[in-house]
Design a protein around this motif. Sequence first.
Motif, short mmCIF file in Angstrom:
data_model
loop_
_atom_site.label_atom_id
_atom_site.label_comp_id
_atom_site.label_asym_id
_atom_site.label_seq_id
_atom_site.Cartn_x
_atom_site.Cartn_y
_atom_site.Cartn_z
N VAL A 31 3.39 -1.26 2.78
CA VAL A 31 3.48 -2.69 2.51
C VAL A 31 4.92 -3.18 2.66
CG1 VAL A 31 3.26 -4.43 0.68
CG2 VAL A 31 1.42 -2.79 1.07
N GLY A 32 5.87 -2.39 2.22
CA GLY A 32 7.28 -2.76 2.38
C GLY A 32 7.70 -2.84 3.84
N VAL A 33 7.29 -1.87 4.62
CA VAL A 33 7.63 -1.86 6.05
C VAL A 33 6.95 -3.01 6.76
CG1 VAL A 33 7.31 -0.55 8.19
CG2 VAL A 33 8.18 0.60 6.15
N LEU A 34 5.68 -3.26 6.44
CA LEU A 34 4.98 -4.37 7.07
C LEU A 34 5.58 -5.72 6.69
CD1 LEU A 34 1.27 -3.23 6.79
CD2 LEU A 34 2.66 -3.40 8.85
N GLY A 35 6.01 -5.85 5.45
CA GLY A 35 6.67 -7.09 5.02
C GLY A 35 7.97 -7.31 5.77
N LEU A 40 10.98 -10.00 10.25
CA LEU A 40 11.78 -9.93 11.47
C LEU A 40 11.07 -10.58 12.66
CD1 LEU A 40 13.27 -6.35 11.10
CD2 LEU A 40 14.44 -8.53 10.79
N VAL A 41 9.76 -10.38 12.76
CA VAL A 41 9.01 -11.01 13.85
C VAL A 41 9.04 -12.53 13.70
CG1 VAL A 41 6.66 -11.35 14.75
CG2 VAL A 41 7.53 -9.05 14.37
N SER A 42 8.81 -12.99 12.48
CA SER A 42 8.79 -14.44 12.25
C SER A 42 10.15 -15.07 12.52
CB SER A 42 8.36 -14.72 10.82
OG SER A 42 8.40 -16.10 10.54
N TRP A 43 11.19 -14.41 12.09
CA TRP A 43 12.54 -15.00 12.20
C TRP A 43 13.12 -14.84 13.59
CZ3 TRP A 43 17.57 -12.39 10.48
CH2 TRP A 43 18.62 -13.30 10.48
N LEU A 44 13.06 -13.62 14.14
CA LEU A 44 13.74 -13.36 15.40
C LEU A 44 12.88 -13.64 16.62
CD1 LEU A 44 15.58 -10.08 14.38
CD2 LEU A 44 16.51 -12.40 14.46
N VAL A 45 11.62 -13.24 16.58
CA VAL A 45 10.77 -13.38 17.76
C VAL A 45 10.17 -14.78 17.86
CG1 VAL A 45 8.73 -12.50 18.95
CG2 VAL A 45 10.28 -10.91 17.78
N LEU A 46 9.61 -15.25 16.75
CA LEU A 46 8.97 -16.56 16.77
C LEU A 46 9.96 -17.71 16.59
CD1 LEU A 46 5.78 -15.76 14.68
CD2 LEU A 46 6.03 -15.82 17.17
N GLY A 47 11.16 -17.40 16.18
CA GLY A 47 12.21 -18.41 16.06
C GLY A 47 12.07 -19.33 14.86
N ASP A 52 11.95 -20.46 6.30
CA ASP A 52 10.51 -20.41 6.60
C ASP A 52 10.04 -18.98 6.76
OD1 ASP A 52 10.42 -23.14 6.51
OD2 ASP A 52 10.30 -23.43 8.68
N ALA A 53 10.84 -18.15 7.40
CA ALA A 53 10.47 -16.74 7.58
C ALA A 53 10.39 -16.03 6.24
CB ALA A 53 11.47 -16.04 8.50
N ILE A 54 11.32 -16.32 5.35
CA ILE A 54 11.28 -15.73 4.01
C ILE A 54 10.04 -16.20 3.26
CG2 ILE A 54 12.44 -15.67 1.76
CD1 ILE A 54 15.11 -15.76 3.31
N GLY A 55 9.75 -17.50 3.36
CA GLY A 55 8.57 -18.04 2.69
C GLY A 55 7.28 -17.44 3.20
N GLU A 56 7.17 -17.27 4.51
CA GLU A 56 5.98 -16.65 5.09
C GLU A 56 5.82 -15.22 4.60
OE1 GLU A 56 6.13 -16.84 9.31
OE2 GLU A 56 6.13 -19.03 9.36
N THR A 57 6.93 -14.49 4.54
CA THR A 57 6.88 -13.10 4.10
C THR A 57 6.47 -13.01 2.64
OG1 THR A 57 8.59 -12.54 5.70
CG2 THR A 57 8.20 -10.97 3.92
#
Length: 79
Positions: A31-35, A40-47, A52-57
Amino acid sequence: MTDLEGAPASAVDDDATVGFSPLAMVGVGAVGVLGLAWFLVSWLVLGSPLTDAIGETVGSLAAILLIVSIIGAARASTR
C-alpha cells in the motif's frame, strides 16, 4: 510488607506481545509503494499540481483503509 511492594513494575507480559503477520507487513509495504507510485504518476506524468497530487493520494489511501477496515470487521464478526 504490602502486596504492592513485591509487584512487578509493569503488569504487561512482554512475551505475549503480538506483532504483525508477514502477510500484513507485505500488505502495508504494498500500500505504501502504491501510494507513492500514484503520487508520482499524478504529479510528474499527468502534470497535476503538487497539492492536487497529494490530495488524490491521500484520498486513494483513505479509500484503501476504508476497504481494509470493512474486510477486517467482516472477518471479525464471523469468528
